[in-house]
Design a protein around this motif. Structure first.
Motif, PDB file in Angstrom:
ATOM      1  N   TYR A 261      -4.933  -4.000   6.845  1.00 42.44           N
ATOM      2  CA  TYR A 261      -3.669  -3.655   7.490  1.00 42.44           C
ATOM      3  C   TYR A 261      -3.884  -3.076   8.883  1.00 42.44           C
ATOM      4  CZ  TYR A 261      -1.141  -4.038   3.041  1.00 42.44           C
ATOM      5  OH  TYR A 261      -0.567  -4.500   1.893  1.00 42.44           O
ATOM      6  N   ASN A 262      -3.015  -3.490   9.801  1.00 44.72           N
ATOM      7  CA  ASN A 262      -2.882  -2.730  11.034  1.00 44.72           C
ATOM      8  C   ASN A 262      -2.171  -1.425  10.667  1.00 44.72           C
ATOM      9  OD1 ASN A 262      -3.868  -4.850  12.778  1.00 44.72           O
ATOM     10  ND2 ASN A 262      -1.920  -5.873  12.404  1.00 44.72           N
TER      11      ASN A 262
ATOM     12  N   ASN B 273       2.634   3.978   9.097  1.00 45.52           N
ATOM     13  CA  ASN B 273       3.020   2.585   8.840  1.00 45.52           C
ATOM     14  C   ASN B 273       1.788   1.724   8.653  1.00 45.52           C
ATOM     15  OD1 ASN B 273       3.323  -0.194  10.518  1.00 45.52           O
ATOM     16  ND2 ASN B 273       5.152   0.173   9.284  1.00 45.52           N
ATOM     17  N   ALA B 274       1.840   0.837   7.662  1.00 45.38           N
ATOM     18  CA  ALA B 274       0.793  -0.159   7.458  1.00 45.38           C
ATOM     19  C   ALA B 274       1.452  -1.529   7.484  1.00 45.38           C
ATOM     20  CB  ALA B 274       0.079   0.073   6.136  1.00 45.38           C
ATOM     21  N   ASN B 275       0.932  -2.427   8.320  1.00 41.72           N
ATOM     22  CA  ASN B 275       1.580  -3.718   8.447  1.00 41.72           C
ATOM     23  C   ASN B 275       0.568  -4.848   8.516  1.00 41.72           C
ATOM     24  OD1 ASN B 275       1.274  -4.452  11.588  1.00 41.72           O
ATOM     25  ND2 ASN B 275       1.682  -2.260  11.413  1.00 41.72           N
ATOM     26  N   VAL B 276       0.930  -5.963   7.896  1.00 42.40           N
ATOM     27  CA  VAL B 276       0.144  -7.188   7.970  1.00 42.40           C
ATOM     28  C   VAL B 276       1.078  -8.338   7.654  1.00 42.40           C
ATOM     29  CG1 VAL B 276      -0.636  -7.007   5.566  1.00 42.40           C
ATOM     30  CG2 VAL B 276      -1.927  -8.399   7.188  1.00 42.40           C
TER      31      VAL B 276
ATOM     32  N   VAL C 143       0.846  -1.182   0.000  1.00 47.92           N
ATOM     33  CA  VAL C 143       0.000   0.000   0.000  1.00 47.92           C
ATOM     34  C   VAL C 143       0.891   1.245   0.000  1.00 47.92           C
ATOM     35  CG1 VAL C 143      -0.204   0.034   2.538  1.00 47.92           C
ATOM     36  CG2 VAL C 143      -1.938   1.155   1.122  1.00 47.92           C
ATOM     37  N   GLN C 144       0.486   2.229  -0.790  1.00 45.44           N
ATOM     38  CA  GLN C 144       1.226   3.496  -0.806  1.00 45.44           C
ATOM     39  C   GLN C 144       0.637   4.420   0.260  1.00 45.44           C
ATOM     40  OE1 GLN C 144      -0.009   2.215  -4.006  1.00 45.44           O
ATOM     41  NE2 GLN C 144       1.961   1.147  -3.954  1.00 45.44           N
ATOM     42  N   LEU C 145       1.515   5.115   0.970  1.00 47.25           N
ATOM     43  CA  LEU C 145       1.100   5.961   2.081  1.00 47.25           C
ATOM     44  C   LEU C 145       1.668   7.363   1.917  1.00 47.25           C
ATOM     45  CD1 LEU C 145       1.897   3.407   4.914  1.00 47.25           C
ATOM     46  CD2 LEU C 145      -0.371   3.936   4.017  1.00 47.25           C
TER      47      LEU C 145
ATOM     48  N   ASP D   2       4.797  -1.327   5.214  1.00 51.89           N
ATOM     49  CA  ASP D   2       4.866  -0.217   4.275  1.00 51.89           C
ATOM     50  C   ASP D   2       4.949   1.096   5.042  1.00 51.89           C
ATOM     51  OD1 ASP D   2       2.518  -1.869   2.067  1.00 51.89           O
ATOM     52  OD2 ASP D   2       4.711  -1.863   2.016  1.00 51.89           O
ATOM     53  N   TRP D   3       5.719   2.039   4.492  1.00 49.73           N
ATOM     54  CA  TRP D   3       5.970   3.310   5.173  1.00 49.73           C
ATOM     55  C   TRP D   3       5.666   4.498   4.272  1.00 49.73           C
ATOM     56  CZ3 TRP D   3       7.465   3.247  10.266  1.00 49.73           C
ATOM     57  CH2 TRP D   3       7.966   2.043  10.761  1.00 49.73           C
ATOM     58  N   GLY D   4       5.238   5.579   4.903  1.00 51.50           N
ATOM     59  CA  GLY D   4       5.149   6.843   4.210  1.00 51.50           C
ATOM     60  C   GLY D   4       6.492   7.544   4.222  1.00 51.50           C
ATOM     61  N   GLN D   5       6.540   8.727   3.614  1.00 50.17           N
ATOM     62  CA  GLN D   5       7.797   9.460   3.492  1.00 50.17           C
ATOM     63  C   GLN D   5       8.110  10.292   4.730  1.00 50.17           C
ATOM     64  OE1 GLN D   5       4.962  10.547   2.356  1.00 50.17           O
ATOM     65  NE2 GLN D   5       4.897  12.712   2.917  1.00 50.17           N
ATOM     66  N   GLY D   6       7.146  10.469   5.607  1.00 49.24           N
ATOM     67  CA  GLY D   6       7.349  11.208   6.846  1.00 49.24           C
ATOM     68  C   GLY D   6       6.913  12.660   6.750  1.00 49.24           C
TER      69      GLY D   6
END
Length: 118
Positions: free
Chosen positions: A31-32, A99-102, A1-3, A107-111
């Motif tokens: 995703y959590n 953060n999205a995790n499963v 996933v894109q964040l 997956d991480w965003g750019q901040g």
């Protein structure tokens, strides 16, 4: 996933900010979701996390340092996870990451930068 995160900025101590993270590319509700932060010279730390549960099965957890001040929430229909930050302190200054995790996927965003200063 894109964040993609948004909502960071400069705020005075005691002020509030709301961070948002928009997801796309996959089914968001599998995703959590979490917010992490990292300040210079420090390791990335978990700030808040929310699971995939709905209603009474939804679980939120927070770092001790932000309990009672920060609130994490998610909107499945819009694929957004938010972090409401109140009573901000200088020590909350950091780059905040979505953060999205499963399973084994992270997956991480750019901040987005949050600076708390008078």
């Amino acid at each position: 996933v894109q964040l993609v995160e948004s909502g960071g900025g400069l705020v005075q101590p005691g002020g509030s900010l709301r961070l948002s993270c928009a997801g796309s590319g996959r089914v968001f509700d599998y995703y959590n979701l979490a917010w992490y932060r990292q300040s210079p010279g420090s390791q990335r730390e978990l700030v808040a996390e929310i699971n995939t549960g709905v209603g009474s099965r939804q679980v939120k957890s927070y770092a001790e340092s932000v309990k009672g001040r920060f609130t994490i929430s998610r909107e499945e229909s819009n694929e957004i996870v938010s972090l409401q930050m109140n009573d901000l302190k200088p020590e909350d200054s950091a780059v905040y990451y979505c953060n999205a995790n499963v399973g084994g996927i992270n997956d991480w965003g750019q901040g987005t930068q949050v600076t708390v200063s008078s």
